[in-house]
Design an enzyme around this catalytic site. Sequence first.
Site, mmCIF file in Angstrom:
data_model
loop_
_atom_site.group_PDB
_atom_site.id
_atom_site.type_symbol
_atom_site.label_atom_id
_atom_site.label_comp_id
_atom_site.label_asym_id
_atom_site.label_seq_id
_atom_site.Cartn_x
_atom_site.Cartn_y
_atom_site.Cartn_z
ATOM 1 N N ASP A 103 51.001 44.850 36.571
ATOM 2 C CA ASP A 103 49.755 44.994 35.904
ATOM 3 C C ASP A 103 49.336 46.454 35.320
ATOM 4 O O ASP A 103 49.399 47.141 36.001
ATOM 5 C CB ASP A 103 48.796 44.820 37.101
ATOM 6 C CG ASP A 103 48.788 43.317 37.724
ATOM 7 O OD1 ASP A 103 48.561 42.385 36.763
ATOM 8 O OD2 ASP A 103 49.150 43.153 38.899
ATOM 9 N N GLY B 49 43.638 44.015 43.158
ATOM 10 C CA GLY B 49 44.210 43.030 44.033
ATOM 11 C C GLY B 49 43.296 42.829 45.038
ATOM 12 O O GLY B 49 42.101 43.467 45.271
ATOM 13 N N GLY B 50 43.708 41.935 45.863
ATOM 14 C CA GLY B 50 43.203 41.412 47.097
ATOM 15 C C GLY B 50 41.719 40.843 46.916
ATOM 16 O O GLY B 50 40.934 40.829 48.014
ATOM 17 N N ASP C 266 47.018 33.913 38.823
ATOM 18 C CA ASP C 266 47.353 35.240 39.263
ATOM 19 C C ASP C 266 45.708 35.378 39.869
ATOM 20 O O ASP C 266 44.649 35.432 39.002
ATOM 21 C CB ASP C 266 47.563 36.195 38.089
ATOM 22 C CG ASP C 266 47.519 37.459 38.379
ATOM 23 O OD1 ASP C 266 47.290 38.039 39.621
ATOM 24 O OD2 ASP C 266 47.578 38.420 37.279
ATOM 25 N N GLY D 233 44.458 36.055 44.265
ATOM 26 C CA GLY D 233 44.125 35.673 45.444
ATOM 27 C C GLY D 233 45.354 34.492 45.944
ATOM 28 O O GLY D 233 44.865 33.440 46.718
ATOM 29 N N GLY E 19 50.037 39.452 45.099
ATOM 30 C CA GLY E 19 50.223 40.914 45.440
ATOM 31 C C GLY E 19 49.829 40.994 47.053
ATOM 32 O O GLY E 19 50.823 41.162 47.801
HETATM 33 C C1 DX5 Z 1 44.472 41.453 39.129
HETATM 34 C C2 DX5 Z 1 45.912 41.547 38.712
HETATM 35 C C3 DX5 Z 1 46.741 40.797 39.752
HETATM 36 C C4 DX5 Z 1 46.629 41.188 41.316
HETATM 37 C C5 DX5 Z 1 46.737 40.147 42.255
HETATM 38 O O1 DX5 Z 1 43.593 41.835 38.104
HETATM 39 O O2 DX5 Z 1 46.101 41.013 37.551
HETATM 40 O O3 DX5 Z 1 48.252 40.534 39.154
HETATM 41 O O4 DX5 Z 1 47.770 42.210 41.592
HETATM 42 O O5 DX5 Z 1 46.634 40.408 43.560
HETATM 43 P P1 DX5 Z 1 46.244 39.585 44.674
HETATM 44 O O6 DX5 Z 1 47.487 38.387 44.807
HETATM 45 O O7 DX5 Z 1 46.080 40.423 45.620
HETATM 46 O O8 DX5 Z 1 45.088 38.836 44.312
HETATM 47 ZN ZN ZN Z 2 48.253 40.525 37.152
#
Ligand code: DX5
Ligand code: ZN
Length: 213
Positions: A35, A146-147, A174, A176, A196
């Site tokens: 990212d 993330g998260g 991408d 959650g 993530g």
């Molecule tokens: C958010 C990013 C994602 C992020 C996903 O803007 O594009 O790639 O790392 O993280 P999770 O899986 O924790 O939502």
């Molecule tokens: Zn991403």
Amino acid sequence: MKNIVSPSILSADFANLERDIKRVKDAGAQWLHIDVMDGHFVPNITIGVPVVASIRKITDLFLDVHLMIENPKDYIEPFVKAGADIITFHYEAVEPESISELIEYIKSFNIKVGMSIKPKTSVEVLYPYLNELDMVLIMTVEPGFGGQKFMEDCAEKIIPLKSRGSEDLIIQVDGGINADTARICTSYGANSLVSGNYIYKADDLNSAVKSLF
Ligand code: DX5
Ligand code: ZN
């Protein structure tokens, strides 16, 4: 066919990145999601070209570079040279009249190209480009961090893409993504899952990756 699992290193330990990349590779992940954020297109700053170049040296995973930046064209060549295998840019970051040109430009480096839309962007904007793109990326959270919690209404955008795109079109989600939300997305036709927090914060990383195939 197996889903393409693309663990997002945004949730990895950056002081132990090589270890954390090997862990997802050993668990069977085929891609690695990187990212790139510039503090303008999204309110966060993350990874740049030198980090991608260093990652390239220590892994043969397919490097899936998600550009959440303004002026993406200016950074294509540096990220290609650093070792990106697919570069995804955001629809919202490019003037509509320049989109086809940018897609061709990325392809001219003999890598794959994806285009992404944010949660508030209509899926219809992708339709004219489906035959030019290797991948569409449906954001199921607001890009930036993330998260966050999966937005199910965003995942429904997959349905018309599945019926309009070719068999080869990769449909990636991408934001959650965990075993449950992945199942919702794959039932609609997604075949590439970015994840993530679910992977990197799991007690058992290996099982978390495997639960996404
Ligand atoms: C958010 C990013 C994602 C992020 C996903 O803007 O594009 O790639 O790392 O993280 P999770 O899986 O924790 O939502
Ligand atoms: Zn991403």
